[in-house]
Write a protein that holds these residues in place. Structure first.
Motif, PDB file in Angstrom:
ATOM      1  N   LEU A   1     -24.829  -2.242  56.964  1.00 24.45           N
ATOM      2  CA  LEU A   1     -24.464  -2.737  55.627  1.00 24.45           C
ATOM      3  C   LEU A   1     -24.078  -4.215  55.669  1.00 24.45           C
ATOM      4  N   PHE A   2     -23.370  -4.615  56.728  1.00 24.37           N
ATOM      5  CA  PHE A   2     -22.981  -6.019  56.879  1.00 24.37           C
ATOM      6  C   PHE A   2     -24.212  -6.915  57.050  1.00 24.37           C
TER       7      PHE A   2
ATOM      8  N   ALA B   1     -28.446 -10.865  54.932  1.00 26.01           N
ATOM      9  CA  ALA B   1     -29.825 -11.163  54.526  1.00 26.01           C
ATOM     10  C   ALA B   1     -29.875 -11.594  53.062  1.00 26.01           C
ATOM     11  N   VAL B   2     -29.148 -10.864  52.218  1.00 22.12           N
ATOM     12  CA  VAL B   2     -29.115 -11.191  50.784  1.00 22.12           C
ATOM     13  C   VAL B   2     -28.465 -12.557  50.576  1.00 22.12           C
TER      14      VAL B   2
ATOM     15  N   ILE C   1     -30.169 -15.945  48.833  1.00 22.91           N
ATOM     16  CA  ILE C   1     -29.582 -16.605  47.655  1.00 22.91           C
ATOM     17  C   ILE C   1     -29.305 -18.083  47.922  1.00 22.91           C
ATOM     18  N   ASN C   2     -28.750 -18.386  49.103  1.00 21.10           N
ATOM     19  CA  ASN C   2     -28.353 -19.763  49.430  1.00 21.10           C
ATOM     20  C   ASN C   2     -29.492 -20.600  50.013  1.00 21.10           C
TER      21      ASN C   2
ATOM     22  N   ASP D   1     -37.755 -14.242  57.589  1.00 23.19           N
ATOM     23  CA  ASP D   1     -36.534 -13.940  58.344  1.00 23.19           C
ATOM     24  C   ASP D   1     -35.603 -13.056  57.524  1.00 23.19           C
ATOM     25  N   VAL D   2     -35.511 -13.335  56.223  1.00 26.93           N
ATOM     26  CA  VAL D   2     -34.646 -12.557  55.330  1.00 26.93           C
ATOM     27  C   VAL D   2     -35.117 -11.110  55.248  1.00 26.93           C
ATOM     28  N   PHE D   3     -36.444 -10.936  55.030  1.00 27.82           N
ATOM     29  CA  PHE D   3     -36.987  -9.583  54.888  1.00 27.82           C
ATOM     30  C   PHE D   3     -36.868  -8.784  56.196  1.00 27.82           C
TER      31      PHE D   3
END
Length: 294
Positions: A90-91, A96-97, A101-102, A175-177
């Motif tokens: 969860l962390f 990733a989210v 966003i940033n 990288d995020v996905f």
């Protein structure tokens, strides 16, 4: 030191090494995927240390306070380990989210790729070793540890692929996905650990295949007319079996006991890696059927 303890010491040491490597590169590069893998390795290290103490306690012999031993500590450790893995997942999903966003940009990608290749090779070797130990000892804790590091193999491979793709394309969303995907996979993998641990604490019977083999041994034993109240359960490396055997009322106690001993020996040979605790009750008639009739 038992083989299970040696395995947890080795896995703790490996996790500590991987943690130092990944954490340094993860923080420096800003890669969510590498940081996700680093956080997972930190948890691996603490879980492996916890497993060492869990195994140490589960191996203690039965005493006046714990008449059946402390084998269920392994199941409890498996549940705690699964819960920790879920929280870490969860962390990582949050990380990733947050990056998406940033719009943070990864750095030191080339060094990150080298680190992930090294960690992938080390983790694969560790999984092979832990699987061998789990098969030999039938330890739930080691089996859970092996499964945990197996998920690391997949996550490390995914991180490596994402780093290569980011290096060639410059698309940070990869990288995020990948980081988010690893987080979801970690959460999913934790379910089996929690599920199995809970079932052991609830005294689930052993595999149906083994139960049927036990029944066949009893049914094919001479002088045994019937059996009932066959119960099985597992606690750590121990497997408990209880059963009532029905003999002719004219049989001597010595003969009935001799037949029961032979049945015990045959059951124990079904899996020599298990520590069998077998309790056989000898009946002169089928009292189970009589009770049902009433």
């Amino acid at each position: 030191m038992t083989l299970q303890k040696k395995a947890t010491v080795i896995s703790s040491t490996v996790a500590a090494l991987l943690t130092l490597m990944k954490l340094a590169i993860g923080i420096a590069s800003g890669s969510v995927a590498v940081l996700a893998s680093a956080v997972d390795s930190v948890l691996d290290m603490f879980v492996s240390i916890f497993n060492y103490f869990a195994i140490s306690n589960s191996e203690k012999p039965a005493d006046k306070e714990f008449n059946y031993g402390r084998g269920k500590i392994e199941a409890l450790a498996s549940i705690i380990e699964g819960t920790i893995i879920t929280i870490s997942g969860l962390f990582l999903l949050y990380q990733a989210v947050d990056k998406a966003i940033n719009g943070e940009v990864s750095q030191y990608v080339d060094i990150s790729i080298i680190v992930m290749i090294i960690s992938l090779i080390i983790t694969i070797s560790l999984v092979i070793f832990l699987n061998k130990v789990a098969k030999k000892t039938n330890s739930m804790v080691i089996r859970a540890d092996a499964l945990h590091y197996k998920t690391d193999v997949y996550s490390n491979a995914a991180v490596l692929i994402s780093l290569v793709l980011v290096s060639f394309t410059g698309i940070e969303l990869i990288d995020v996905f990948v980081g988010g995907g690893i987080a979801l996979y970690i959460i999913y993998s934790a379910y089996e650990l929690i599920h199995d641990g809970v079932l052991v604490l609830l005294d689930r019977a052993v595999d149906e295949e083994i139960v049927n083999e036990i029944k066949n041994i009893i049914n094919n034993s001479e002088k045994v007319n019937a059996h009932h109240l066959l119960k099985t359960r597992e606690a750590g490396h121990q497997t408990f079996v209880e059963v009532h055997l029905v003999f002719d009322c004219i049989i001597t106690l010595m003969d009935a006991h001799r037949v029961s001993d032979k049945i015990e020996e045959k059951i124990k040979k079904l899996d020599t890696n298990r520590d069998w605790i077998i309790n056989i009750h000898m009946d002169p008639y089928d009292d189970f059927m009589i009770n049902d009739a009433h």
